[in-house]
Design an enzyme around this catalytic site. Structure first.
Site, PDB file in Angstrom:
ATOM      1  N   GLU A 282     -61.021  44.474 -83.977  1.00 12.91           N
ATOM      2  CA  GLU A 282     -60.095  45.311 -84.725  1.00 12.91           C
ATOM      3  C   GLU A 282     -60.017  46.666 -84.034  1.00 12.91           C
ATOM      4  O   GLU A 282     -61.022  47.196 -83.560  1.00 12.91           O
ATOM      5  CB  GLU A 282     -60.549  45.471 -86.183  1.00 12.91           C
ATOM      6  CG  GLU A 282     -60.413  44.191 -86.994  1.00 12.91           C
ATOM      7  CD  GLU A 282     -60.608  44.426 -88.476  1.00 12.91           C
ATOM      8  OE1 GLU A 282     -61.175  45.472 -88.839  1.00 12.91           O
ATOM      9  OE2 GLU A 282     -60.197  43.573 -89.272  1.00 12.91           O
ATOM     10  N   ALA A 365     -57.509  55.483 -93.477  1.00 15.95           N
ATOM     11  CA  ALA A 365     -56.385  55.026 -94.296  1.00 15.95           C
ATOM     12  C   ALA A 365     -56.590  55.458 -95.743  1.00 15.95           C
ATOM     13  O   ALA A 365     -57.712  55.390 -96.274  1.00 15.95           O
ATOM     14  CB  ALA A 365     -56.257  53.503 -94.222  1.00 15.95           C
ATOM     15  N   ALA A 366     -55.518  55.906 -96.367  1.00 15.52           N
ATOM     16  CA  ALA A 366     -55.582  56.284 -97.779  1.00 15.52           C
ATOM     17  C   ALA A 366     -55.943  55.068 -98.626  1.00 15.52           C
ATOM     18  O   ALA A 366     -55.415  53.971 -98.424  1.00 15.52           O
ATOM     19  CB  ALA A 366     -54.254  56.869 -98.225  1.00 15.52           C
ATOM     20  N   ILE A 367     -56.838  55.270 -99.552  1.00 13.60           N
ATOM     21  CA  ILE A 367     -57.284  54.188-100.433  1.00 13.60           C
ATOM     22  C   ILE A 367     -56.293  54.011-101.581  1.00 13.60           C
ATOM     23  O   ILE A 367     -55.788  54.984-102.144  1.00 13.60           O
ATOM     24  CB  ILE A 367     -58.683  54.497-100.994  1.00 13.60           C
ATOM     25  CG1 ILE A 367     -59.717  54.460 -99.855  1.00 13.60           C
ATOM     26  CG2 ILE A 367     -59.079  53.505-102.073  1.00 13.60           C
ATOM     27  CD1 ILE A 367     -59.933  53.092 -99.255  1.00 13.60           C
ATOM     28  N   LEU A 368     -56.010  52.764-101.928  1.00 15.74           N
ATOM     29  CA  LEU A 368     -55.138  52.465-103.064  1.00 15.74           C
ATOM     30  C   LEU A 368     -55.886  52.712-104.376  1.00 15.74           C
ATOM     31  O   LEU A 368     -57.118  52.806-104.388  1.00 15.74           O
ATOM     32  CB  LEU A 368     -54.673  51.010-102.987  1.00 15.74           C
ATOM     33  CG  LEU A 368     -53.781  50.664-101.795  1.00 15.74           C
ATOM     34  CD1 LEU A 368     -53.488  49.163-101.758  1.00 15.74           C
ATOM     35  CD2 LEU A 368     -52.468  51.445-101.855  1.00 15.74           C
ATOM     36  N   ASP A 434     -53.065  37.730 -87.434  1.00 14.38           N
ATOM     37  CA  ASP A 434     -54.125  37.627 -88.438  1.00 14.38           C
ATOM     38  C   ASP A 434     -53.614  37.935 -89.842  1.00 14.38           C
ATOM     39  O   ASP A 434     -54.194  38.739 -90.566  1.00 14.38           O
ATOM     40  CB  ASP A 434     -55.254  38.595 -88.053  1.00 14.38           C
ATOM     41  CG  ASP A 434     -56.502  38.393 -88.894  1.00 14.38           C
ATOM     42  OD1 ASP A 434     -56.773  37.244 -89.275  1.00 14.38           O
ATOM     43  OD2 ASP A 434     -57.199  39.384 -89.159  1.00 14.38           O
ATOM     44  N   GLU A 439     -51.037  40.985-100.529  1.00 12.13           N
ATOM     45  CA  GLU A 439     -51.322  41.398-101.907  1.00 12.13           C
ATOM     46  C   GLU A 439     -50.102  42.031-102.556  1.00 12.13           C
ATOM     47  O   GLU A 439     -49.222  42.567-101.878  1.00 12.13           O
ATOM     48  CB  GLU A 439     -52.496  42.392-101.933  1.00 12.13           C
ATOM     49  CG  GLU A 439     -53.819  41.799-101.485  1.00 12.13           C
ATOM     50  CD  GLU A 439     -54.969  42.784-101.623  1.00 12.13           C
ATOM     51  OE1 GLU A 439     -54.788  43.822-102.318  1.00 12.13           O
ATOM     52  OE2 GLU A 439     -56.044  42.523-101.059  1.00 12.13           O
ATOM     53  N   ASP A 454     -54.382  45.702 -93.705  1.00  8.35           N
ATOM     54  CA  ASP A 454     -55.293  45.137 -92.707  1.00  8.35           C
ATOM     55  C   ASP A 454     -54.554  44.728 -91.428  1.00  8.35           C
ATOM     56  O   ASP A 454     -54.291  43.545 -91.193  1.00  8.35           O
ATOM     57  CB  ASP A 454     -56.052  43.946 -93.300  1.00  8.35           C
ATOM     58  CG  ASP A 454     -57.287  43.594 -92.478  1.00  8.35           C
ATOM     59  OD1 ASP A 454     -57.597  44.336 -91.528  1.00  8.35           O
ATOM     60  OD2 ASP A 454     -57.929  42.573 -92.777  1.00  8.35           O
TER      61      ASP A 454
END
Length: 566
Positions: A282, A365-368, A434, A439, A454
């Site tokens: 990654e 990355a901003a978290i949901l 990948d 979601e 991702d």
């Protein structure tokens, strides 16, 4: 007597010769000075591509040998047209040369390269011109209260609620003044009122999530969010559970969090052709680039991501309370601070994450919103790969596979199928194989967008494309009109995808060190975009119902030009 008569005559001759010699020297000096000044003046030809910001010493000096030769024939006329420059003294010329050299020296210290190349169109950047196009300024549907993921309720709303159950789990209660009850060391004392401006950027991002998009590109909070991700003091770091490779959850003093993916290989490293897609590393720059590409396509379905240079020792080793992380730190033979954590792939001393010696590039990355506030549903992709070295998935063996997908909910109605094809187009452009799940937010049911999460295994190979990623488009032959028109727009020279991507990525903090994507990857974007448009063209030759018209309520002429019309 004779000598006395010759003495004055000889002295007069000597004096005359001296004056003549001096006059000749002065004339020669004036001539040389004039020629020297003429060579310092830029040609006035309109074909010059170097802008002039000052008439004397602020000109650019980056001339090529061919342009110097071509302009030499114009020097004599310029001398006659610039008489005022002849009156400059040698001392003035000396100071001007010093100033110019100083400017060039300072410019040489500035970052250069593709990341700082700003393409212009009609006096403005291509990126700005793209976002000013009507296709990127379509008025969305009028949002109803239920179209927001999270809702704020004041005191009156709570009193009017019939029961606590009716308030729902997707409600945040804000009193006239709310003070953080957190007594944890290091966290800021937060005073939140009913005024949204008092909320930190991460909370405003959560409150801006709607049924149709993750964020509004025009929201000024977006810039504040990425700035805070790149600059906020690190309060804590723990390993995030799940997934196959190392990821950390970073905490900030304002109660916000971010998902960290570390740099494990150089940006220019291309994935080994002998590796399976599920064995690839990654990449931190892939997460950053995926966010920018998703935004350029007009999707707005990837949480904001920004690059950051972190200190492995001060920001992670000394801040973590996670023993799975802390006990894996070591110093490499080269003197670099490394760690590897615990995960399914590449978490070992053979595959460590290392600073240089302490500094490490990462993506944040901003978290949901927390799942307790905004539950998400995970869907298995119908075009999921087998993740096997020997087996093929059903869609790889059956060219009519889409016929069965179209009859299966939720793809049998609504926009879910074209949503999935949007995601396939994104994945093909960045060569991401990948994509096994996606979601959605449960609150919105099937009438909502897909989260493009991702993307760390994207942008692995630039030298070859993977046509199988486009299987949903090839087999179903369906695509949104808005998506198709934007793709055609990005294929035009004035809005070329590689150019606007280069310009967009140049805004990231890590671009000061080196371009986030190599020129080979940027060129691959243009090549793959042409391949997508060719697949659509082939579909239109075979079918009549290829286009899902999501623009029927708009004036078509205002959205397209002759180059982008169907």
């Amino acid at each position: 007597m004779v000598r006395r008569n010759r003495g004055p005559s000889t002295r007069s001759i000597y004096l005359g010769l001296a004056c003549l010699s001096l006059a000749l020297h002065l004339l020669l000096a004036v001539f040389c000075l004039s020629v020297l000044q003429t060579t310092c003046v830029l040609p006035t030809s309109s074909s010059s591509s170097i802008p002039r910001t000052d008439s004397r010493h602020n000109e650019s000096v980056s001339h090529t040998a061919s342009s110097s030769t071509a302009s030499s024939s114009d020097k004599l006329p310029e001398r006659t047209q610039n008489k005022e420059h002849r009156r400059l003294t040698a001392n003035t010329l000396h100071h001007e040369a010093d100033d110019t050299l100083r400017e060039v020296t300072e410019k040489a210290k500035e970052p250069t390269g593709a990341a700082k190349t700003i393409q212009k169109v009609k006096g403005e950047s291509k990126l700005e011109a793209l976002f000013e196009h009507p296709l990127y300024n379509l008025p969305g549907p009028e949002l109803q209260p239920d179209d927001w993921l999270l809702r704020l309720k004041n005191d009156e709303d709570i009193k009017d609620a019939e029961s606590e159950e009716e308030e729902g789990e997707d409600t945040i209660i804000i009193d006239s003044q709310w003070q953080s009850a957190s007594k944890e060391e290091g966290y800021d004392d937060m005073d939140w009122t009913s005024d949204v401006e008092t909320y930190p950027p991460w909370l405003r991002f959560h409150l801006g999530i709607s049924r149709w998009e993750l964020y509004n590109r025009k929201d000024p909070n977006l810039a504040q969010l990425t700035h805070y991700l790149a600059t906020q003091r690190i309060l804590g770091a723990v390993q995030k559970t799940g997934g196959t490779q190392l990821k950390l959850l970073i905490s900030f003093p304002n109660h916000g969090q971010a998902l960290l993916k570390p740099m494990k290989q150089s940006r220019d490293t291309e994935t080994d052709v002998n590796l399976f897609y599920f064995s690839d590393f990654e990449r931190h720059n892939a997460e950053i680039s995926a966010f920018h590409l998703d935004r350029l396509l007009g999707f707005n379905r990837i949480p904001p991501v920004v690059g950051r240079l972190m200190n492995v020792t001060a920001d992670i080793r000394e801040k973590t309370t996670d023993h799975k992380v802390s006990r894996t730190f070591f110093t490499s033979p080269a003197g670099n601070v490394c760690f590897y954590g615990q995960c399914e792939y590449y978490c070992s001393t053979e595959h460590p994450v290392c600073g240089r010696p302490h500094l490490l590039e990462v993506s944040l990355a901003a978290i949901l919103p927390d799942l307790s506030l905004a539950p998400r549903r995970s869907w298995r992709s119908p075009w999921r790969r087998s993740y096997s070295r020997t087996k093929l998935a059903q869609w790889e063996k059956n060219p009519n596979y889409c016929d069965s997908v179209k009859q299966t909910p939720p793809y049998s109605q609504g926009t879910r199928l074209v949503d999935l094809i949007d995601m396939a187009v994104l994945d093909f452009l960045m060569s991401n194989m990948d994509r096994h799940h996606y979601e959605t937010f449960e609150k919105f049911g099937n009438e909502t967008f897909l989260l493009h999460l991702d993307n760390g295994r994207a942008f692995g190979r630039h030298s070859q494309d993977e046509p199988s990623i486009l299987a949903p488009l090839q087999q179903c032959c369906r695509i949104r009109r808005s998506t198709l028109l934007r793709l055609r727009l990005l294929a035009l020279p004035d809005f070329r995808l590689s150019d606007v991507m280069r310009e967009s990525l140049a805004q990231d903090p890590l671009a000061d060190a080196a371009p986030l994507l190599s020129e080979a990857h940027l060129s691959a974007l243009d090549r793959r975009l042409a391949a997508v448009l060719q697949v659509v063209h082939t579909c239109q030759e075979k079918h009549t119902d290829v286009i899902h018209d999501d623009l029927d309520r708009y004036d078509q002429d205002s959205l397209t030009d002759r180059n982008t019309k169907q």
